[in-house]
Motif scaffolding. Structure first.
Motif, short mmCIF file in Angstrom:
data_model
loop_
_atom_site.label_atom_id
_atom_site.label_comp_id
_atom_site.label_asym_id
_atom_site.label_seq_id
_atom_site.Cartn_x
_atom_site.Cartn_y
_atom_site.Cartn_z
N GLY A 145 40.92 43.78 50.19
CA GLY A 145 40.24 42.48 50.21
C GLY A 145 40.65 41.57 49.08
O GLY A 145 40.41 40.37 49.12
N SER A 146 41.30 42.14 48.07
CA SER A 146 41.68 41.29 46.94
C SER A 146 43.13 40.82 47.10
O SER A 146 43.85 41.26 47.99
N ASN A 147 43.52 39.89 46.26
CA ASN A 147 44.90 39.39 46.25
C ASN A 147 45.64 40.08 45.12
O ASN A 147 45.04 40.41 44.10
N TYR A 185 48.09 38.50 49.92
CA TYR A 185 46.71 38.07 50.14
C TYR A 185 45.94 39.09 50.94
O TYR A 185 46.48 39.74 51.82
C1 LIG Z 1 42.93 35.13 47.52
O1 LIG Z 1 43.62 33.92 47.56
C2 LIG Z 1 43.10 32.97 48.46
C3 LIG Z 1 44.03 31.76 48.50
O2 LIG Z 1 44.35 31.34 47.21
C4 LIG Z 1 41.70 32.59 47.99
O3 LIG Z 1 41.14 31.66 48.89
C5 LIG Z 1 40.84 33.83 47.95
O4 LIG Z 1 39.57 33.53 47.43
C6 LIG Z 1 41.49 34.89 47.09
N1 LIG Z 1 40.73 36.10 47.22
C7 LIG Z 1 40.22 36.75 46.18
C8 LIG Z 1 39.45 37.98 46.47
O5 LIG Z 1 40.36 36.34 45.04
#
Ligand SMILES: *[C@@H]1O[C@H](CO)[C@@H](O)[C@H](O)[C@H]1NC(C)=O
Ligand SMILES: *[C@@H]1O[C@H](CO)[C@@H](O)[C@H](O)[C@H]1NC(C)=O
Ligand SMILES: *[C@@H]1O[C@H](CO)[C@@H](O)[C@H](O)[C@H]1NC(C)=O
Length: 413
Positions: A145-147, A185
């Motif tokens: 779920g994380s980036n 992502y």
């Molecule tokens: C991952 O990146 C997207 C696009 O920048 C962002 O909308 C999202 O909140 C991010 N997710 C996390 C878990 O940080």
């Protein structure tokens, strides 16, 4: 003193230019490219019509700080890497061993007439990964779920180009970026784990850095009933003939990190005993198969069986309800609640009598009868399985009944 010398030469050059008797260079400017660590040869070829007529001297200088490197045929600046190659009268080549980045710059081959030739020494540096800016080979676990951003920086001369590749399970590579950074992502357990970054600037060797990601996720599981013919059925309710041996439930789990895996019956944790046996049959890095075997299916074994897996990210479970199969001979009498199809003569007698008295078949006392039958008939595979087992059971039961009737008649008459 050096500056002084330089000045003298400069003055010379302005006063005695364009004399055809004077020594000349083959070229006025040249660029020499050398890879760091290698040897550089800065050529200086001085042509002269009659060398005996006009003796001349040559010095090499580095322009940046105006230091004199060679005078006549010797290196004079004390750097052991520098030497003058003067094998022929017209050759005054400067050789520098084990080139380093600082050696880059402008050099001049100067004749005491004041003429000079300028050489640019261009030092090429093969790429090198900058550790502080680059993702480590085994980054700490990433939660689903994380980036996650893979970073890769390298220096070198010229500036290296970066390629970031990802590898699938079969090691097929795919370029996913030509930038220094690439973001993955919404990482999941399906996200590729192996990446590589390659830096190249045309001066080998290229350098590469591999990354192996660890992705953490909530357990995912799948629960099947394994038939005698090894078919796997995914069901929420399953009817089983009594006394059937080795009822096998198989639970496949993927999870990271690996943590707790257990079975419950009616929400109570199951403990291994002579009747019920649970064990892990397969276990790899993040994949586990846990099996549950009921040695002989009895009435009291009816219930909801769940396979449960949990880790720091969460828990998940899958369940199956095991019930005694309603058969043609399974009827309920008013006095006996047992519908056990045991192979004892006593029970067969009861059944026989009840069959004779109550020929109409009753449904088993269960609140979920409709759901059961729906579930039951939904799966044709199960139906096939069930038909086979119950018809076998019925056959043996009829054989026994016939035997009993014969015995009964023999005793009676
Ligand atoms: C991952 O990146 C997207 C696009 O920048 C962002 O909308 C999202 O909140 C991010 N997710 C996390 C878990 O940080
Ligand atoms: C000039 O260059 C030489 C050789 O590269 C070096 O040894 C010396 O320290 C330099 N001098 C100055 C003043 O930078
Ligand atoms: C001269 O040397 C200094 C320090 O070594 C360096 O920063 C500068 O770029 C050099 N200049 C030239 C023209 O090579």
């Amino acid at each position: 003193m050096l500056l002084f010398l330089f000045l003298i030469i400069s003055i010379f050059s302005t006063t005695s230019a364009d004399n055809s008797d004077q020594p000349k260079f083959d070229r006025s400017h040249e660029t020499v490219s050398v890879v760091v660590g290698k040897r550089a040869l800065l050529p200086c070829y001085v042509s002269i019509k009659d060398s005996s007529n006009s003796p001349f001297k040559v010095i090499w200088m580095k322009l940046n700080n105006s230091s004199i490197l060679t005078m006549e045929d010797r290196a004079i600046n004390g750097d052991p890497r520098i030497s003058l190659l003067h094998a022929y009268a017209d050759e005054w080549n400067l050789q520098i061993d084990d080139i380093d980045e600082d050696d880059a710059g402008i050099y001049q081959c100067v004749i005491n007439t004041g003429m000079y030739k300028t050489l640019t020494l261009d030092v090429k540096v093969p790429p090198k990964i900058i550790d502080e800016l680059t993702t480590e080979p085994y980054p700490s676990p990433i939660r689903s779920g994380s980036n996650f951003t893979i970073k890769c920086y390298a220096h070198g001369k010229p500036m290296p180009k970066i390629r970031i590749l990802s590898y699938d399970q079969s090691d097929n590579a795919k370029i996913i970026s030509n930038e220094n950074e690439v973001t993955l992502y919404d990482v999941s357990r399906h996200t590729r784990r192996r990446y590589e970054c390659i830096a190249n600037n045309g001066y080998p060797p290229d350098v590469a850095r591999s990354f192996q990601l660890t992705i953490q996720y909530v357990p995912e599981l799948n629960l099947v009933f394994q038939s005698k013919t090894n078919d796997e059925l995914t069901l929420s309710i399953l009817f089983i003939d009594l006394n059937q041996n080795d009822i096998r439930l198989k639970c496949r789990i993927v999870m990271n990190p690996l943590d707790k895996i257990y079975w419950t019956k009616n929400n109570r944790k199951l403990i291994n005993n002579h009747h019920i046996h649970q064990y892990v049959s397969t276990s790899t890095e993040n994949f586990i198969i846990s099996e549950l075997i009921i040695k002989e299916f009895l009435h009291e074994d009816q219930g909801e069986y769940s396979c449960i897996a949990s880790n720091s990210l969460g828990m998940n479970s899958k369940s199956i309800e095991l019930l005694v199969a309603p058969t043609t001979t399974t009827t309920t009498t008013t006095t006996t609640t047992t519908t056990t199809m045991a192979t004892t003569l006593t029970i067969t007698t009861e059944l026989l009598t009840s069959r004779m008295i109550l020929p109409r078949r009753k449904r088993p006392k269960h609140s979920r009868t409709t759901t059961i039958s729906q579930e039951f008939y939904r799966s044709t595979e199960l139906l096939r399985e069930m038909t086979i087992t119950s018809s076998q059971a019925i056959n043996t039961k009829y054989q026994m009944m016939t035997l009993y009737i014969l015995l009964f008649m023999a005793a009676y008459f």
